[in-house]
Design a protein around this motif. Structure first.
Motif, PDB file in Angstrom:
ATOM      1  N   VAL A 163       0.831  -1.198   0.000  1.00  0.00           N
ATOM      2  CA  VAL A 163       0.000   0.000   0.000  1.00  0.00           C
ATOM      3  C   VAL A 163       0.866   1.248   0.000  1.00  0.00           C
ATOM      4  O   VAL A 163       1.855   1.348   0.732  1.00  0.00           O
ATOM      5  CB  VAL A 163      -0.940   0.004   1.228  1.00  0.00           C
ATOM      6  CG1 VAL A 163      -1.849   1.227   1.214  1.00  0.00           C
ATOM      7  CG2 VAL A 163      -1.777  -1.264   1.247  1.00  0.00           C
ATOM      8  N   ASP A 164       0.489   2.206  -0.823  1.00  0.00           N
ATOM      9  CA  ASP A 164       1.191   3.483  -0.931  1.00  0.00           C
ATOM     10  C   ASP A 164       1.185   4.214   0.413  1.00  0.00           C
ATOM     11  O   ASP A 164       0.227   4.128   1.187  1.00  0.00           O
ATOM     12  CB  ASP A 164       0.479   4.331  -1.999  1.00  0.00           C
ATOM     13  CG  ASP A 164       1.069   5.714  -2.116  1.00  0.00           C
ATOM     14  OD1 ASP A 164       2.128   5.855  -2.741  1.00  0.00           O
ATOM     15  OD2 ASP A 164       0.458   6.666  -1.567  1.00  0.00           O
ATOM     16  N   ASP A 165       2.268   4.964   0.682  1.00  0.00           N
ATOM     17  CA  ASP A 165       2.382   5.692   1.956  1.00  0.00           C
ATOM     18  C   ASP A 165       1.196   6.611   2.208  1.00  0.00           C
ATOM     19  O   ASP A 165       0.725   6.722   3.345  1.00  0.00           O
ATOM     20  CB  ASP A 165       3.673   6.537   1.962  1.00  0.00           C
ATOM     21  CG  ASP A 165       4.892   5.714   2.342  1.00  0.00           C
ATOM     22  OD1 ASP A 165       4.704   4.548   2.728  1.00  0.00           O
ATOM     23  OD2 ASP A 165       6.009   6.244   2.241  1.00  0.00           O
ATOM     24  N   GLN A 166       0.727   7.285   1.161  1.00  0.00           N
ATOM     25  CA  GLN A 166      -0.397   8.208   1.346  1.00  0.00           C
ATOM     26  C   GLN A 166      -1.653   7.450   1.775  1.00  0.00           C
ATOM     27  O   GLN A 166      -2.415   7.926   2.614  1.00  0.00           O
ATOM     28  CB  GLN A 166      -0.672   8.976   0.047  1.00  0.00           C
ATOM     29  CG  GLN A 166       0.408   9.964  -0.347  1.00  0.00           C
ATOM     30  CD  GLN A 166       0.317  11.277   0.435  1.00  0.00           C
ATOM     31  OE1 GLN A 166      -0.604  12.053   0.256  1.00  0.00           O
ATOM     32  NE2 GLN A 166       1.288  11.514   1.307  1.00  0.00           N
ATOM     33  N   LEU A 167      -1.840   6.250   1.219  1.00  0.00           N
ATOM     34  CA  LEU A 167      -3.013   5.461   1.594  1.00  0.00           C
ATOM     35  C   LEU A 167      -2.853   4.912   3.016  1.00  0.00           C
ATOM     36  O   LEU A 167      -3.817   4.896   3.794  1.00  0.00           O
ATOM     37  CB  LEU A 167      -3.231   4.323   0.602  1.00  0.00           C
ATOM     38  CG  LEU A 167      -4.521   3.509   0.783  1.00  0.00           C
ATOM     39  CD1 LEU A 167      -5.745   4.414   0.757  1.00  0.00           C
ATOM     40  CD2 LEU A 167      -4.635   2.444  -0.297  1.00  0.00           C
ATOM     41  N   ILE A 168      -1.635   4.491   3.384  1.00  0.00           N
ATOM     42  CA  ILE A 168      -1.393   4.056   4.759  1.00  0.00           C
ATOM     43  C   ILE A 168      -1.688   5.200   5.722  1.00  0.00           C
ATOM     44  O   ILE A 168      -2.297   5.009   6.781  1.00  0.00           O
ATOM     45  CB  ILE A 168       0.063   3.566   4.927  1.00  0.00           C
ATOM     46  CG1 ILE A 168       0.260   2.233   4.197  1.00  0.00           C
ATOM     47  CG2 ILE A 168       0.410   3.407   6.402  1.00  0.00           C
ATOM     48  CD1 ILE A 168       1.684   1.733   4.192  1.00  0.00           C
ATOM     49  N   GLY A 169      -1.273   6.408   5.335  1.00  0.00           N
ATOM     50  CA  GLY A 169      -1.560   7.572   6.167  1.00  0.00           C
ATOM     51  C   GLY A 169      -3.052   7.767   6.372  1.00  0.00           C
ATOM     52  O   GLY A 169      -3.513   8.079   7.484  1.00  0.00           O
ATOM     53  N   LYS A 170      -3.831   7.547   5.303  1.00  0.00           N
ATOM     54  CA  LYS A 170      -5.282   7.701   5.413  1.00  0.00           C
ATOM     55  C   LYS A 170      -5.896   6.609   6.285  1.00  0.00           C
ATOM     56  O   LYS A 170      -6.901   6.843   6.962  1.00  0.00           O
ATOM     57  CB  LYS A 170      -5.900   7.708   4.015  1.00  0.00           C
ATOM     58  CG  LYS A 170      -5.575   8.975   3.222  1.00  0.00           C
ATOM     59  CD  LYS A 170      -6.124   8.925   1.805  1.00  0.00           C
ATOM     60  CE  LYS A 170      -5.736  10.170   1.019  1.00  0.00           C
ATOM     61  NZ  LYS A 170      -6.222  10.113  -0.379  1.00  0.00           N
ATOM     62  N   VAL A 171      -5.282   5.420   6.277  1.00  0.00           N
ATOM     63  CA  VAL A 171      -5.736   4.343   7.163  1.00  0.00           C
ATOM     64  C   VAL A 171      -5.521   4.754   8.620  1.00  0.00           C
ATOM     65  O   VAL A 171      -6.428   4.646   9.459  1.00  0.00           O
ATOM     66  CB  VAL A 171      -4.997   3.027   6.852  1.00  0.00           C
ATOM     67  CG1 VAL A 171      -5.246   1.991   7.945  1.00  0.00           C
ATOM     68  CG2 VAL A 171      -5.440   2.476   5.503  1.00  0.00           C
ATOM     69  N   TYR A 172      -4.312   5.222   8.942  1.00  0.00           N
ATOM     70  CA  TYR A 172      -4.030   5.678  10.302  1.00  0.00           C
ATOM     71  C   TYR A 172      -4.982   6.818  10.690  1.00  0.00           C
ATOM     72  O   TYR A 172      -5.428   6.903  11.835  1.00  0.00           O
ATOM     73  CB  TYR A 172      -2.588   6.160  10.416  1.00  0.00           C
ATOM     74  CG  TYR A 172      -1.545   5.076  10.311  1.00  0.00           C
ATOM     75  CD1 TYR A 172      -1.778   3.803  10.825  1.00  0.00           C
ATOM     76  CD2 TYR A 172      -0.323   5.328   9.690  1.00  0.00           C
ATOM     77  CE1 TYR A 172      -0.813   2.806  10.734  1.00  0.00           C
ATOM     78  CE2 TYR A 172       0.651   4.337   9.601  1.00  0.00           C
ATOM     79  CZ  TYR A 172       0.395   3.090  10.118  1.00  0.00           C
ATOM     80  OH  TYR A 172       1.353   2.100  10.022  1.00  0.00           O
ATOM     81  N   TRP A 173      -5.260   7.669   9.734  1.00  0.00           N
ATOM     82  CA  TRP A 173      -6.133   8.819   9.950  1.00  0.00           C
ATOM     83  C   TRP A 173      -7.530   8.348  10.372  1.00  0.00           C
ATOM     84  O   TRP A 173      -8.067   8.791  11.397  1.00  0.00           O
ATOM     85  CB  TRP A 173      -6.160   9.626   8.665  1.00  0.00           C
ATOM     86  CG  TRP A 173      -7.060  10.804   8.559  1.00  0.00           C
ATOM     87  CD1 TRP A 173      -7.938  11.287   9.496  1.00  0.00           C
ATOM     88  CD2 TRP A 173      -7.174  11.680   7.436  1.00  0.00           C
ATOM     89  NE1 TRP A 173      -8.594  12.391   9.010  1.00  0.00           N
ATOM     90  CE2 TRP A 173      -8.140  12.657   7.758  1.00  0.00           C
ATOM     91  CE3 TRP A 173      -6.567  11.718   6.189  1.00  0.00           C
ATOM     92  CZ2 TRP A 173      -8.496  13.672   6.864  1.00  0.00           C
ATOM     93  CZ3 TRP A 173      -6.920  12.732   5.303  1.00  0.00           C
ATOM     94  CH2 TRP A 173      -7.872  13.699   5.637  1.00  0.00           C
ATOM     95  N   VAL A 174      -8.125   7.433   9.604  1.00  0.00           N
ATOM     96  CA  VAL A 174      -9.497   7.011   9.901  1.00  0.00           C
ATOM     97  C   VAL A 174      -9.552   6.191  11.195  1.00  0.00           C
ATOM     98  O   VAL A 174     -10.495   6.321  11.982  1.00  0.00           O
ATOM     99  CB  VAL A 174     -10.123   6.247   8.714  1.00  0.00           C
ATOM    100  CG1 VAL A 174      -9.591   4.839   8.586  1.00  0.00           C
ATOM    101  CG2 VAL A 174     -11.641   6.200   8.829  1.00  0.00           C
ATOM    102  N   ILE A 175      -8.519   5.372  11.463  1.00  0.00           N
ATOM    103  CA  ILE A 175      -8.497   4.614  12.716  1.00  0.00           C
ATOM    104  C   ILE A 175      -8.370   5.579  13.898  1.00  0.00           C
ATOM    105  O   ILE A 175      -9.036   5.408  14.931  1.00  0.00           O
ATOM    106  CB  ILE A 175      -7.358   3.577  12.724  1.00  0.00           C
ATOM    107  CG1 ILE A 175      -7.612   2.501  11.657  1.00  0.00           C
ATOM    108  CG2 ILE A 175      -7.221   2.927  14.097  1.00  0.00           C
ATOM    109  CD1 ILE A 175      -6.473   1.501  11.493  1.00  0.00           C
ATOM    110  N   GLY A 176      -7.538   6.601  13.733  1.00  0.00           N
ATOM    111  CA  GLY A 176      -7.410   7.615  14.782  1.00  0.00           C
ATOM    112  C   GLY A 176      -8.721   8.333  15.037  1.00  0.00           C
ATOM    113  O   GLY A 176      -9.099   8.593  16.194  1.00  0.00           O
ATOM    114  N   ASN A 177      -9.443   8.640  13.967  1.00  0.00           N
ATOM    115  CA  ASN A 177     -10.752   9.296  14.120  1.00  0.00           C
ATOM    116  C   ASN A 177     -11.674   8.468  15.002  1.00  0.00           C
ATOM    117  O   ASN A 177     -12.325   8.978  15.920  1.00  0.00           O
ATOM    118  CB  ASN A 177     -11.415   9.478  12.752  1.00  0.00           C
ATOM    119  CG  ASN A 177     -10.784  10.568  11.911  1.00  0.00           C
ATOM    120  OD1 ASN A 177      -9.906  11.290  12.371  1.00  0.00           O
ATOM    121  ND2 ASN A 177     -11.216  10.675  10.679  1.00  0.00           N
ATOM    122  N   VAL A 178     -11.755   7.170  14.686  1.00  0.00           N
ATOM    123  CA  VAL A 178     -12.673   6.305  15.438  1.00  0.00           C
ATOM    124  C   VAL A 178     -12.185   6.145  16.878  1.00  0.00           C
ATOM    125  O   VAL A 178     -13.000   6.116  17.819  1.00  0.00           O
ATOM    126  CB  VAL A 178     -12.830   4.943  14.747  1.00  0.00           C
ATOM    127  CG1 VAL A 178     -13.742   4.031  15.558  1.00  0.00           C
ATOM    128  CG2 VAL A 178     -13.396   5.131  13.340  1.00  0.00           C
TER     129      VAL A 178
END
Length: 340
Positions: A163-178
């Motif tokens: 997975v691209d770094d930007q997409l990994i960042g978005k994964v961390y982002w959404v998990i952090g939100n929840v």
């Protein structure tokens, strides 16, 4: 890059759509994509028609024409020329989910996101991750936090080195939100720090702006009003001033500023900003209006205006219910009961 070259007319319209998109002129990009799709249809190339209609829907989403986007994209998976290819269907359902979420219709958004998750192949990591992100976002917005957190754990397992770094960042982002929404504040801060380490304003200023705006909102919702939160607010404002933003972008930044003022003890300054958000109820989504009215009610309560506080809290309940965020509406009712 263009996907097809049916004729010079088609190629010109397609190229123009991508150029407008690169320049963030999403309304014009949607118009050019529609023109290319119509040319392709007239020339009998329905594959090219489908692809450019998808591009049109993508740009309608970014232009915040949510209901139009949802209707158009739904036709690509359920209309007479719907695709049967699972990958394309999954990508389209993700688009439908985001559009319904933007329109504040969270049940429809969750249904579309689930359809995307079911279609996404484990071998197609990127689409799988994006589908799960869409589902988590709609579950979280509707207040179904236990379900959203369970999906986060599945999402974390789906991420790999592919997975691209930007997409990994978005994964961390959404998990952090929840995590923030589940009152797991320390975990939320840690996941957002991980996300921040993958994003760069030099690489993608638009993503950088959106992340900082969203991270500030989550930190404020958890009553984290520290220097890092203020930096998130200022970064989002500065980046958006450079690249421009949608009406919702500016409303959400104004909501963040109002929330910051409220937590800093400046309730009157918060009320001034929140009144501006609520002045035109046709512009913000029901979800944004719900959050603005909730904060407005709390701010009026803080300065000793109980009638105005109750009025705005009741409006928040109505807006949350209109968006399908029943659990959020129930939380406001609990707040009303305490204030009564």
């Amino acid at each position: 890059m263009p996907l097809h070259s049916v004729s010079p007319l088609y190629a010109a319209a397609e190229l123009q759509a991508y150029e407008h998109r690169t320049n963030h002129n999403f309304v014009k990009a949607a118009g050019s994509a529609q023109e290319a799709a119509e040319i392709a249809r007239s020339e009998g190339d329905m594959d090219a028609w489908w692809n450019m209609t998808f591009v049109q829907a993508e740009n309608l989403l970014d232009a915040e024409e949510f209901e139009t986007c949802a209707a158009l994209a739904s036709g690509l998976v359920g209309g007479p020329h719907a695709t049967t290819e699972p990958h394309a269907k999954a990508r389209t359902y993700i688009l439908v989910a985001k559009a319904w979420q933007g329109a504040g219709l969270l049940e429809q958004a969750a249904d579309a996101a689930r359809a995307a998750v079911e279609l996404a192949s484990d071998d197609d990591v990127e689409t799988n991750v994006k589908a799960r992100q869409a589902l988590i976002a709609t579950l979280a917005d509707s207040g179904r936090l236990d379900d959203a957190w369970a999906e986060c754990l599945d999402l974390a397992e789906a991420v790999s080195a592919e997975v691209d770094d930007q997409l990994i960042g978005k994964v961390y982002w959404v998990i952090g939100n929840v995590a923030f929404l589940c009152s797991k504040v320390q975990e939320g801060l840690e996941y957002h720090e991980l996300a921040a380490s993958t994003f760069s304003p030099a690489r993608n200023l638009d993503v950088w702006a959106k992340f900082n705006k969203a991270s500030a909102a989550m930190r404020l919702a958890a009553d984290v009003a520290d220097a890092d939160t203020l930096r998130c607010i200022e970064r989002a404002e500065l980046a958006t001033d450079v690249i421009g933003g949608s009406a919702n972008d500016y409303l959400l930044m104004k909501l963040n500023r109002a929330h910051w003022n409220f937590l800093a003890g400046e309730a009157s300054a918060a009320i001034e900003l929140l009144d501006q958000i609520c002045a035109d109820p046709d512009k913000p989504s029901p979800q944004i209006l719900g959050e603005a009215c909730l904060l407005l009610g709390r701010a009026h309560s803080a300065i000793g205006n109980p009638d105005a506080a109750r009025e705005n809290l009741l409006r928040a309940v109505d807006h949350f219910e209109a968006s399908g965020a029943q659990q959020r509406a129930d939380q406001v009712r609990e707040y009303l009961a305490v204030e009564a």
